[in-house]
Design an enzyme around this catalytic site. Structure first.
Site, PDB file in Angstrom:
ATOM      1  N   LYS A 116      14.746  10.543 -13.464  1.00 42.49           N
ATOM      2  CA  LYS A 116      13.142  10.186 -14.569  1.00 42.49           C
ATOM      3  C   LYS A 116      12.736  10.104 -15.799  1.00 42.49           C
ATOM      4  CE  LYS A 116      10.674  11.908 -10.355  1.00 42.49           C
ATOM      5  NZ  LYS A 116      10.070  10.732  -9.833  1.00 42.49           N
ATOM      6  N   GLU A 200       5.490  17.142 -18.155  1.00 44.41           N
ATOM      7  CA  GLU A 200       4.358  16.231 -18.092  1.00 44.41           C
ATOM      8  C   GLU A 200       3.609  16.731 -18.720  1.00 44.41           C
ATOM      9  OE1 GLU A 200       4.253  12.742 -15.532  1.00 44.41           O
ATOM     10  OE2 GLU A 200       6.312  12.023 -16.517  1.00 44.41           O
ATOM     11  N   HIS A 235       1.269  14.513  -4.115  1.00 43.94           N
ATOM     12  CA  HIS A 235       1.640  14.288  -4.850  1.00 43.94           C
ATOM     13  C   HIS A 235       2.729  13.315  -3.499  1.00 43.94           C
ATOM     14  CE1 HIS A 235       0.732  16.623  -8.232  1.00 43.94           C
ATOM     15  NE2 HIS A 235       1.616  17.197  -7.396  1.00 43.94           N
ATOM     16  N   ARG A 297      13.804  -0.602  -4.856  1.00 41.10           N
ATOM     17  CA  ARG A 297      14.057  -0.403  -3.289  1.00 41.10           C
ATOM     18  C   ARG A 297      12.668  -1.426  -2.762  1.00 41.10           C
ATOM     19  NH1 ARG A 297      10.648   3.392  -2.311  1.00 41.10           N
ATOM     20  NH2 ARG A 297      10.740   4.997  -3.241  1.00 41.10           N
TER      21      ARG A 297
HETATM   22  P1  ADP Z   1       7.363   5.121  -1.547  1.00 42.39           P
HETATM   23  O1  ADP Z   1       7.475   5.677  -2.960  1.00 42.39           O
HETATM   24  O2  ADP Z   1       8.419   4.019  -0.873  1.00 42.39           O
HETATM   25  O3  ADP Z   1       6.299   5.107  -0.652  1.00 42.39           O
HETATM   26  P2  ADP Z   1       7.994   7.950  -0.763  1.00 42.39           P
HETATM   27  O4  ADP Z   1       7.592   7.738  -2.474  1.00 42.39           O
HETATM   28  O5  ADP Z   1       6.252   8.367   0.093  1.00 42.39           O
HETATM   29  O6  ADP Z   1       7.801   6.015  -1.216  1.00 42.39           O
HETATM   30  O7  ADP Z   1       8.874   8.412  -0.866  1.00 42.39           O
HETATM   31  C1  ADP Z   1      10.256   8.119  -1.641  1.00 42.39           C
HETATM   32  C2  ADP Z   1      11.541   8.024  -0.691  1.00 42.39           C
HETATM   33  O8  ADP Z   1      11.316   9.567  -0.299  1.00 42.39           O
HETATM   34  C3  ADP Z   1      11.037   7.294   0.325  1.00 42.39           C
HETATM   35  O9  ADP Z   1      12.022   5.954   0.695  1.00 42.39           O
HETATM   36  C4  ADP Z   1      10.678   7.760   1.508  1.00 42.39           C
HETATM   37  O10 ADP Z   1      11.750   7.117   2.259  1.00 42.39           O
HETATM   38  C5  ADP Z   1      11.089   9.603   1.126  1.00 42.39           C
HETATM   39  N1  ADP Z   1      10.693  10.067   2.282  1.00 42.39           N
HETATM   40  C6  ADP Z   1       9.278  11.058   2.292  1.00 42.39           C
HETATM   41  N2  ADP Z   1       8.583  11.956   2.546  1.00 42.39           N
HETATM   42  C7  ADP Z   1       9.607  12.003   2.755  1.00 42.39           C
HETATM   43  C8  ADP Z   1       9.988  13.111   4.118  1.00 42.39           C
HETATM   44  N3  ADP Z   1       9.098  13.811   4.333  1.00 42.39           N
HETATM   45  N4  ADP Z   1      11.428  13.683   4.483  1.00 42.39           N
HETATM   46  C9  ADP Z   1      12.496  12.525   3.100  1.00 42.39           C
HETATM   47  N5  ADP Z   1      12.494  11.749   2.411  1.00 42.39           N
HETATM   48  C10 ADP Z   1      10.824  11.128   2.385  1.00 42.39           C
HETATM   49  P1  ADP Z   2       8.493  10.318  -7.009  1.00 43.26           P
HETATM   50  O1  ADP Z   2       9.730  10.158  -7.273  1.00 43.26           O
HETATM   51  O2  ADP Z   2       8.577  11.845  -5.942  1.00 43.26           O
HETATM   52  O3  ADP Z   2       7.578   9.447  -6.279  1.00 43.26           O
HETATM   53  P2  ADP Z   2       6.694  10.287  -9.368  1.00 43.26           P
HETATM   54  O4  ADP Z   2       7.172  11.013 -10.427  1.00 43.26           O
HETATM   55  O5  ADP Z   2       5.941   8.924  -9.101  1.00 43.26           O
HETATM   56  O6  ADP Z   2       7.622  11.115  -8.243  1.00 43.26           O
HETATM   57  O7  ADP Z   2       4.758  10.879  -9.307  1.00 43.26           O
HETATM   58  C1  ADP Z   2       4.258  11.299  -7.165  1.00 43.26           C
HETATM   59  C2  ADP Z   2       2.953  11.643  -7.569  1.00 43.26           C
HETATM   60  O8  ADP Z   2       2.496  12.616  -8.905  1.00 43.26           O
HETATM   61  C3  ADP Z   2       2.788  10.218  -8.638  1.00 43.26           C
HETATM   62  O9  ADP Z   2       2.059   9.513  -7.295  1.00 43.26           O
HETATM   63  C4  ADP Z   2       0.872  11.209  -9.095  1.00 43.26           C
HETATM   64  O10 ADP Z   2       0.322  11.370  -7.791  1.00 43.26           O
HETATM   65  C5  ADP Z   2       1.408  12.849  -9.197  1.00 43.26           C
HETATM   66  N1  ADP Z   2       1.561  12.626 -10.894  1.00 43.26           N
HETATM   67  C6  ADP Z   2       3.227  12.235 -12.058  1.00 43.26           C
HETATM   68  N2  ADP Z   2       3.496  12.471 -12.894  1.00 43.26           N
HETATM   69  C7  ADP Z   2       2.048  12.922 -13.338  1.00 43.26           C
HETATM   70  C8  ADP Z   2       1.142  12.678 -14.434  1.00 43.26           C
HETATM   71  N3  ADP Z   2       2.211  13.094 -15.400  1.00 43.26           N
HETATM   72  N4  ADP Z   2      -0.256  13.609 -14.088  1.00 43.26           N
HETATM   73  C9  ADP Z   2      -0.496  13.394 -13.087  1.00 43.26           C
HETATM   74  N5  ADP Z   2      -0.339  13.416 -12.086  1.00 43.26           N
HETATM   75  C10 ADP Z   2       1.007  12.511 -11.589  1.00 43.26           C
HETATM   76 MG    MG Z   3       6.729   8.147  -7.113  1.00 44.05          MG
END
Ligand code: ADP
Ligand code: ADP
Ligand code: MG
Length: 613
Positions: A116, A200, A235, A297
């Site tokens: 990230k 962040e 999250h 993906r």
């Molecule tokens: P997406 O962004 O595709 O909706 P998520 O952000 O919820 O998926 O999750 C990111 C990735 O982590 C997905 O590829 C999902 O397969 C994996 N993942 C989500 N929840 C779990 C979990 N509880 N255990 C293992 N892998 C997970």
């Molecule tokens: P992941 O790889 O686990 O999906 P993300 O960076 O996409 O991680 O963040 C997952 C979730 O966390 C977001 O969908 C949002 O709800 C929350 N989040 C992430 N960054 C921020 C931020 N800077 N401020 C508030 N919420 C955040």
């Molecule tokens: Mg995400």
């Protein structure tokens, strides 16, 4: 066009990919672990290869075994699905080196977006707005605390290698920073093998808005509009929809253009998602939406985009991997109606969302009302080894209200037992006044979750109907002929006593047990006399380990008075920390848990005795 495809995944996404491949006349090869020998994806594929023991790190995460399976079966290409190896640049490269087609972006694109911190720097350089924060190398706790103070609380600590909403901690004040950092690093090391974090600014009134992008090998990139995934718990996405409520055309155009710029900056090929975080305190405004990360993906929630655009995203992935150009240009893509998806999990919201494992004796979802993407069927096992998502329930409507009402109906009509699901929780979330009004943010469930996680109870009418149906036929008809004498009789509902109103005379011998299904929940009803055989059902204060795992903290000692809902201990299982709490007020009568201990599923960890005067 590719002639044969190996799917390096399991569950609903493996079944989803097989469905499109089959429609396109492509031969499919599944892979499976011990636990998945009888899984649906294995049965639906043309061929299947066993790749090892149940733990994913010994099967679905072993790249060499998957490549060997492709070679052995003559598969031309590998589709990784999501999760597992889908964002592993080394694996994508190994697939190409083995002379196979990788259904996904170039390894260099995956790598560029893999961490990230690096991804944010790259995006900032490409002119895409990113969330303010610290994303440097220095990981010294004192230095990071200084950075947090400079950014200004609240802040969010994020594992740079994180995903799936894990390895993330919101911190509200300097006093909590050190503890949150340590716990975040611990989870990051355990889940991702990398404890580096970034810090962040925590965006207030946050909404998660993401854009589906697609690139081909001819240099074209298009977007397929946005999805809103703001309804989250810790999250993690719970309900997703497309388009985003309250999005106007100008903001959409600016956001989607930024997403296309982001994809072009990494030479993107195939399906990808650019995730943004929006400060929605004054509605959606282009100058208050920032890049968060890119998922290189297919996304879990891709069906809502398919439902509003009419595009089969897996078909596009397979065409592009075969070298074809994008099937449609940007001008040919449009939004039609509204789609909403709910993630149905085998988990128990009333018990802290603990995964619920076991056999799906009953598994019924209303496929006639909408789209169901699932990887299980009646009789299947939900095992403790993998993500407990058992289905995605997807509804389409002319507008948001219609899609929401349809999704509610679909969940209402679901009947799954004895594995617990989050169905009633999803229905409550869909009908929360703020969600109904489209004024959602990612904190909604955190604020109002208690009203959604209450243990569902059947209505009095449903209980009476079920109990009457358990009586012998002669008595059932008898009460209709005679004037209904109402009496009350004790029954056991999922192990706890309920008094049910019955019509007609007493002294009947009811059937031993019956299932009651209502509003997306299912209970087992038994006559009270059968309580001896109900065993250590809920209500007796036994705290059993819900799955195999490791105890990482014990918060109580024998003899302690505890109140209902109080945390007793923390179990690390399925890469997440789960709190086990007291089921009622009482005293800790027994404790068989110590920090660091490995425990088996169903192990008796503690026993709470109810308070007696
Ligand atoms: P997406 O962004 O595709 O909706 P998520 O952000 O919820 O998926 O999750 C990111 C990735 O982590 C997905 O590829 C999902 O397969 C994996 N993942 C989500 N929840 C779990 C979990 N509880 N255990 C293992 N892998 C997970
Ligand atoms: P992941 O790889 O686990 O999906 P993300 O960076 O996409 O991680 O963040 C997952 C979730 O966390 C977001 O969908 C949002 O709800 C929350 N989040 C992430 N960054 C921020 C931020 N800077 N401020 C508030 N919420 C955040
Ligand atoms: Mg995400």
């Amino acid at each position: 066009m590719i002639q044969s495809l190996l799917i390096a995944n399991r569950g609903e996404i493996a079944c989803r990919i097989i469905r499109t491949a089959r429609d396109m006349g492509i031969r499919t090869v599944a892979v499976y672990s011990d636990a998945d020998a009888k899984a649906l994806h294995v049965r639906e594929a043309d061929e299947a290869v066993h790749i090892g023991p149940s733990p994913a790190r010994e099967s679905y995460l072993v790249g060499e075994k998957i490549i060997a399976a492709a070679k052995a079966t003559g598969a031309e290409a590998i589709h990784p699905g999501y999760g597992f190896l889908s964002e592993n640049a080394g694996f994508a490269q190994a697939v190409a080196d083995a002379g196979l087609i990788w259904v996904g972006p170039k390894p260099s694109s995956i790598k560029a977006m893999g961490l990230k911190d690096a991804a944010k720097k790259l995006m900032a350089d490409a002119g895409v707005p990113v969330t303010p924060g610290y994303m440097g190398e220095n990981q010294d706790p004192a230095f990071l605390a200084e950075q947090a103070a400079q950014i200004g609380y609240p802040v969010l600590i994020k594992a740079v290698a994180g995903g799936g909403g894990k390895g993330m901690r919101k911190v509200d004040s300097a006093a909590d920073f050190a503890d949150a950092l340590a716990s975040c690093q611990r989870e990051a090391a355990a889940s991702f093998g990398n404890d580096h974090v970034l810090i962040e600014k925590y965006i207030l009134t946050p909404r998660h808005i993401e854009v589906q992008v697609f690139g081909d090998t001819h240099g074209n990139v298009v977007h397929l509009f946005e999805r809103d995934c703001s309804l989250q718990r810790r999250h993690q996405k719970v309900i997703e929809e497309a388009p985003a409520p309250g999005m106007d055309e100008a903001t959409r155009a600016e956001l989607c253009a930024a997403a296309v710029r982001a994809a072009k900056a990494v030479d993107y090929v195939g399906a990808g998602t650019i995730e943004f975080i929006a400060d929605a305190s004054e509605g959606l405004r282009a100058d208050r939406i920032w890049f968060m990360e890119m998922n290189t993906r297919l996304q879990v929630e891709h069906p809502v985009t398919e439902e509003i655009t009419g595009v089969d995203l897996v078909e596009w992935q397979l065409r592009i991997a075969s070298g074809e150009a994008l099937p449609l240009t940007q001008d040919q893509l449009a939004i039609n109606g509204w789609a909403m998806e709910a993630r149905l999990y085998a988990e128990d919201p009333a018990r802290g969302f603990l995964p619920s494992i076991g056999t799906l004796e009953l598994f019924q979802l209303p496929e006639q009302l909408g789209r169901i993407d699932t990887g299980v069927c009646e009789g299947a096992e939900v095992s403790p080894f993998y993500d407990p998502m058992i289905a995605k329930v997807i509804a389409w409507g002319e507008d948001r209200d219609e899609a929401r009402a349809m999704l509610t109906d679909m969940l209402d009509d679901s009947a799954i037992w004895p594995v617990k699901t989050n169905s009633a929780f999803l229905i409550a979330a869909l009908n929360h006044p703020d969600f109904v009004a489209g004024s959602l943010d990612t904190g909604l469930i955190g604020r109002d979750g208690d009203s959604m996680t209450a243990e569902p109870m059947p209505s009095e009418q449903a209980l009476t109907n079920a109990a009457m149906a358990m009586l012998p036929r002669s008595l059932q008809s008898g009460f209709r002929l005679n004037a209904p004498a109402v009496r009350s009789a004790p029954f056991l509902l999922d192990g706890r006593r309920v008094d049910v109103r019955l019509h007609g005379p007493g002294a009947a011998e009811p059937a031993p047990a019956m299932l009651v299904a209502e509003s997306g929940a299912v209970w087992q009803l038994m006559p009270w006399r059968a309580q001896g055989s109900a065993g250590g059902a809920a209500g007796d204060g036994a705290i059993l380990s819900p799955m195999p795992g490791k105890i990482i903290a014990v918060d109580v000692s024998v003899g302690d008075m505890v109140s209902k809902g109080q945390k007793l201990l923390t179990l690390e299982a399925m890469k997440m920390e789960h709190s086990l709490t007291a089921p009622f007020d009482g005293v800790v009568a027994e404790l068989n848990a110590s920090a660091g201990a490995q425990v088996q599923v169903e192990a008796l960890l503690a026993r709470i005795d109810a308070e007696t005067e």
